[in-house]
Design an enzyme around this catalytic site. Structure first.
Site, short mmCIF file in Angstrom:
data_model
loop_
_atom_site.label_atom_id
_atom_site.label_comp_id
_atom_site.label_asym_id
_atom_site.label_seq_id
_atom_site.Cartn_x
_atom_site.Cartn_y
_atom_site.Cartn_z
N ARG A 1 1.42 -1.13 0.33
CA ARG A 1 -0.19 -0.32 -0.01
C ARG A 1 0.82 1.73 -0.37
O ARG A 1 1.72 1.64 0.43
CB ARG A 1 -0.88 -0.10 1.21
CG ARG A 1 -1.58 1.19 1.36
CD ARG A 1 -2.83 1.54 0.90
NE ARG A 1 -3.94 2.94 0.84
CZ ARG A 1 -4.46 3.32 1.10
NH1 ARG A 1 -4.57 2.60 2.35
NH2 ARG A 1 -5.27 4.44 1.10
N ARG B 1 -5.14 1.31 -5.19
CA ARG B 1 -4.22 0.78 -3.71
C ARG B 1 -4.28 -0.66 -4.44
O ARG B 1 -5.38 -1.37 -4.51
CB ARG B 1 -4.55 1.56 -2.72
CG ARG B 1 -6.67 0.48 -2.55
CD ARG B 1 -6.68 1.81 -1.60
NE ARG B 1 -6.63 3.05 -2.03
CZ ARG B 1 -7.92 4.00 -1.66
NH1 ARG B 1 -8.57 3.72 -0.82
NH2 ARG B 1 -8.29 5.06 -2.41
N ASP C 1 -6.49 -1.37 0.95
CA ASP C 1 -6.96 -0.80 1.81
C ASP C 1 -8.11 -1.78 2.86
O ASP C 1 -9.14 -2.26 2.65
CB ASP C 1 -7.99 0.53 1.23
CG ASP C 1 -8.46 1.32 2.21
OD1 ASP C 1 -7.64 2.03 2.89
OD2 ASP C 1 -9.39 2.00 1.76
N ASP D 1 -10.33 -0.50 6.19
CA ASP D 1 -11.31 0.12 7.21
C ASP D 1 -11.87 -0.81 8.42
O ASP D 1 -12.85 -1.54 8.10
CB ASP D 1 -11.96 1.47 6.39
CG ASP D 1 -11.69 2.39 5.49
OD1 ASP D 1 -10.50 2.92 5.66
OD2 ASP D 1 -11.89 2.28 4.65
#
Length: 157
Positions: free
Chosen positions: A82, A91, A94, A96
């Site tokens: 990343r 990317r 990711d 989250d």
């Protein structure tokens, strides 16, 4: 503690990257992977001139503190290549943190619940699949909310 993570990426071998995130999380001694959604393909959000993303939501149990979990997620992102160059840009992966045991956390490094999760269908569709009764920050059940953007369930991948 129960937490939900949104994972996605649009560079490299997207399937391999998602599988690697799940593998690394499940191998951590303080993280137990409980559920995984199907994988969904979605158009980019924010910066549109990039490849489509593959997204998934994971339900985990952990006794890690929120910032410790964030650190592990960011280390996995870094290990998988990343690069944080362009905001909302392409990317490899990711990760989250969408929610963490229904707690509220807000500092310069982390905001929980994720402030934009109710806007994003690429988060809501996989979350709806594995936790249809999940209560969003607005007080609505995820099964009753539709976010922005189109998502496509990937089959036979």
């Amino acid at each position: 503690m129960k937490a939900y993570l949104s994972i996605g990426g649009n560079l490299g071998d997207r399937k391999k990257n998602l599988l690697e995130v799940s593998r690394r999380l499940s191998e951590h001694p303080q993280i137990k992977l409980k559920k995984q959604s199907s994988i969904y393909e979605t158009e980019p959000w924010g910066k549109l001139d990039q490849p489509n993303f593959w997204n998934q939501v994971l339900e985990i149990e952990t006794d890690l503190a929120p910032l410790e979990l964030l650190g592990i997620c960011q280390q996995i992102e870094n290990d998988l290549g990343r690069k944080r160059i362009i905001h909302w840009g392409p990317r490899t992966v990711d990760i989250d943190i969408l929610s963490y045991d229904n707690r509220v956390w807000n500092d310069e490094r982390l905001t929980i619940p994720h402030p934009r999760m109710e806007e994003r269908e690429f988060v809501l569709a996989p979350l709806r699949e594995i936790a249809p009764q999940f209560i969003l920050p607005s007080g609505h059940q995820v099964q009753d909310v539709k976010g922005h953007g189109e998502v496509y369930l990937l089959k036979n991948i």
